[in-house]
Design an enzyme around this catalytic site. Structure first.
Site, PDB file in Angstrom:
ATOM      1  N   GLU A 138      -6.570 -13.874  -5.932  1.00 52.14           N
ATOM      2  CA  GLU A 138      -7.127 -13.726  -7.456  1.00 52.14           C
ATOM      3  C   GLU A 138      -5.626 -13.758  -7.851  1.00 52.14           C
ATOM      4  O   GLU A 138      -4.291 -13.675  -7.289  1.00 52.14           O
ATOM      5  CB  GLU A 138      -7.130 -12.204  -8.255  1.00 52.14           C
ATOM      6  CG  GLU A 138      -8.867 -11.900  -7.532  1.00 52.14           C
ATOM      7  CD  GLU A 138      -8.894 -11.126  -8.356  1.00 52.14           C
ATOM      8  OE1 GLU A 138      -8.658 -10.486  -9.255  1.00 52.14           O
ATOM      9  OE2 GLU A 138     -10.002 -10.092  -7.804  1.00 52.14           O
ATOM     10  N   CYS A 159       1.308   1.671  -2.025  1.00 53.02           N
ATOM     11  CA  CYS A 159       1.567   2.409  -2.932  1.00 53.02           C
ATOM     12  C   CYS A 159       0.136   3.737  -3.483  1.00 53.02           C
ATOM     13  O   CYS A 159      -0.866   3.075  -3.831  1.00 53.02           O
ATOM     14  CB  CYS A 159       2.117   1.423  -4.013  1.00 53.02           C
ATOM     15  SG  CYS A 159       3.230   1.118  -3.840  1.00 53.02           S
ATOM     16  N   CYS A 197      -1.767   2.115  -6.626  1.00 52.63           N
ATOM     17  CA  CYS A 197      -1.867   0.527  -6.618  1.00 52.63           C
ATOM     18  C   CYS A 197      -3.600   0.212  -5.817  1.00 52.63           C
ATOM     19  O   CYS A 197      -4.147   1.071  -4.582  1.00 52.63           O
ATOM     20  CB  CYS A 197      -0.956  -0.428  -5.743  1.00 52.63           C
ATOM     21  SG  CYS A 197      -1.820  -2.412  -5.912  1.00 52.63           S
ATOM     22  N   GLY A 235       0.348  -7.792  -3.126  1.00 53.76           N
ATOM     23  CA  GLY A 235       0.668  -8.439  -1.826  1.00 53.76           C
ATOM     24  C   GLY A 235       2.814  -8.265  -2.197  1.00 53.76           C
ATOM     25  O   GLY A 235       2.514  -8.022  -3.659  1.00 53.76           O
ATOM     26  N   SER A 253       8.479 -10.382  -7.823  1.00 50.82           N
ATOM     27  CA  SER A 253       8.797  -8.677  -7.796  1.00 50.82           C
ATOM     28  C   SER A 253       8.249  -7.838  -6.656  1.00 50.82           C
ATOM     29  O   SER A 253       7.983  -8.004  -5.689  1.00 50.82           O
ATOM     30  CB  SER A 253       7.417  -7.900  -8.738  1.00 50.82           C
ATOM     31  OG  SER A 253       6.815  -6.568  -8.893  1.00 50.82           O
ATOM     32  N   HIS A 265       9.491   2.877 -10.454  1.00 55.51           N
ATOM     33  CA  HIS A 265       8.622   3.911 -10.695  1.00 55.51           C
ATOM     34  C   HIS A 265       9.107   5.656 -11.368  1.00 55.51           C
ATOM     35  O   HIS A 265       8.338   6.481 -11.160  1.00 55.51           O
ATOM     36  CB  HIS A 265       7.240   3.721  -9.775  1.00 55.51           C
ATOM     37  CG  HIS A 265       6.542   2.883  -9.988  1.00 55.51           C
ATOM     38  ND1 HIS A 265       6.797   1.741 -10.839  1.00 55.51           N
ATOM     39  CD2 HIS A 265       6.014   1.750  -9.211  1.00 55.51           C
ATOM     40  CE1 HIS A 265       6.401   0.413 -11.000  1.00 55.51           C
ATOM     41  NE2 HIS A 265       5.565   0.127  -9.397  1.00 55.51           N
ATOM     42  N   ASN A 301      -2.949   1.439 -14.572  1.00 57.96           N
ATOM     43  CA  ASN A 301      -4.008   0.935 -14.991  1.00 57.96           C
ATOM     44  C   ASN A 301      -5.129   1.385 -14.160  1.00 57.96           C
ATOM     45  O   ASN A 301      -5.342   0.798 -12.770  1.00 57.96           O
ATOM     46  CB  ASN A 301      -4.082  -0.636 -14.440  1.00 57.96           C
ATOM     47  CG  ASN A 301      -4.872  -1.309 -15.895  1.00 57.96           C
ATOM     48  OD1 ASN A 301      -5.858  -0.789 -16.473  1.00 57.96           O
ATOM     49  ND2 ASN A 301      -4.279  -2.620 -16.399  1.00 57.96           N
TER      50      ASN A 301
END
Ligand code: SAH
Length: 367
Positions: free
Chosen positions: A96, A120, A123, A170, A202, A226, A301
């Protein structure tokens, strides 16, 4: 002439690679620049339309090379302007790409791998495991397809994609060579010509690759922090067991002080009652003291079957105030594209699942 087992996809080369390809095939290196301009500035992928190539060269190219793009399986636009593409690769895997328009810029969020090894805990990509690295062509194709849909190749069109963030599926630094080459195309004036400040990698903190990156290319770096202590970070970002916070921050300092003098953005996901307390904010201020750094807060999210919840607005506001009072430039990333599942951390889901969902979507729109 070299015999290629299958036609060479020219999207797999950066400019230097394409020059070498032409030379190996007895052609002049400047042909590479011509082709790159056609493909990435004008969106032309048919050799016959490349009018400054000789007829014989076009025939030869059709014989040994191709410009192979992924198939666009889904192309969705959110009510807030966010745009999402589901792309099917030659081997059937899907990835995506998301475009997020803002006031004066348009940011494209690009994937670097099918799945991810890092696991993670928050995620959704992690849930599908790791499948494989993307090729250069599969990475740059995401930009090509987005630019095409957004009308960027039309004559005199304004640039739609002003920024690229390698924040899709990824871990980009675990697909180092391909990501570097693709970013070179993003920044090459003959291709997308983005400034190095507008191309961001990132990373969850692959320390040796961060050092390698600082010697190889100048781009912006975002580090997914985080947590402020190893105990919690081991849980959220298991890679921390290999490269704990102290080592990660030392690598960040080396990056900032290195050849290219870049600054770093720290990403910090806001998870309810996990890492969003005032003492976490104070610890973050202490940890980043003296670094030329910005903090990007990302409200967690949610997705189906996750154990986590998004921080309350109150917790987010309190957290932000402590960081700002502590002298850290802090930005909270707004959630975008919720109606099309385009938001951060939703950029994956199980590939199988996704494919089925996409097929359902295609049916629902009569495709
Ligand atoms: N592997 C890289 C890039 C991909 S993730 C990295 O870890 O940085 C891009 C960003 O989205 C990271 O900061 C990641 O931690 C964050 N992210 C992942 N899942 C999320 C979720 N469910 N909600 C909010 N942010 C998430």
């Amino acid at each position: 002439m070299i015999n290629y087992p299958e036609k060479q996809n020219l999207l797999d080369f950066d400019l230097d690679g394409l020059k070498a390809f032409f030379q190996e095939n007895g052609e002049k290196a400047f042909r590479a620049t011509q082709i790159i301009k056609w493909v990435y500035q004008r969106g032309v992928i048919d050799f016959d339309e490349m009018s400054d190539l000789s007829k014989s060269l076009r025939i030869k190219l059709k014989d040994i090379a191709e410009i192979r793009l992924p198939e666009v399986v889904v192309d969705q636009k959110s009510t807030d302007g966010t745009h999402k593409w589901l792309l099917k690769l030659a081997d059937g895997n899907c990835i995506e790409t998301v475009f997020i328009p803002q006031m004066s810029r348009g940011t494209l969020c690009v994937s670097s791998q099918v799945g991810c090894v890092l696991n993670c805990s928050f995620c959704s990509t992690a849930k599908q495991g790791f499948n494989r690295n993307l090729s250069v062509g599969e990475i740059i194709s995401q930009v090509w397809v987005a630019a095409k849909t957004l009308g960027q190749y039309e004559p005199d069109a304004a640039r739609a994609i002003t920024n690229v963030v390698m924040m899709g599926m990824g871990e980009p630094l675990l697909n180092f060579d391909a990501v570097i080459k693709a970013m070179r195309l993003m920044m090459d004036d003959n291709a997308y010509g983005l400034s190095r400040r507008r191309v961001t990698v990132s990373t969850a903190g692959v320390v040796p690759a961060m050092d390698e990156l600082s010697k190889t290319i100048s781009v912006s770096l975002a580090v997914s922090l985080h947590a402020t202590n190893d105990e919690l970070r081991n849980e959220l970002v298991p890679l921390n067991k290999k490269y704990p916070i102290k080592e990660l921050l030392a690598a960040c300092n080396r990056y900032v002080e290195g050849e290219f003098k870049r600054h770093i953005t720290f990403e910090y996901i806001m998870i309810d009652a996990v890492n969003d307390r005032p003492e976490d904010a104070r610890a973050l201020v202490k940890l980043l003291k003296g670094m030329s750094a910005k903090v990007n807060l990302i409200p967690f999210n949610p997705y189906p079957n996750t154990q986590y919840k998004t921080s309350t607005q109150e917790a987010q506001d309190r957290f932000t105030k402590i960081l700002t009072d502590g002298g850290l430039i802090t930005v909270t990333r707004r959630t975008r594209g919720e109606d099309i599942d385009a938001a951060c951390g939703q950029l994956a889901g199980k590939v199988q699942d996704k494919t089925k969902r996409s097929i359902r979507y295609m049916k629902s729109v009569g495709g």
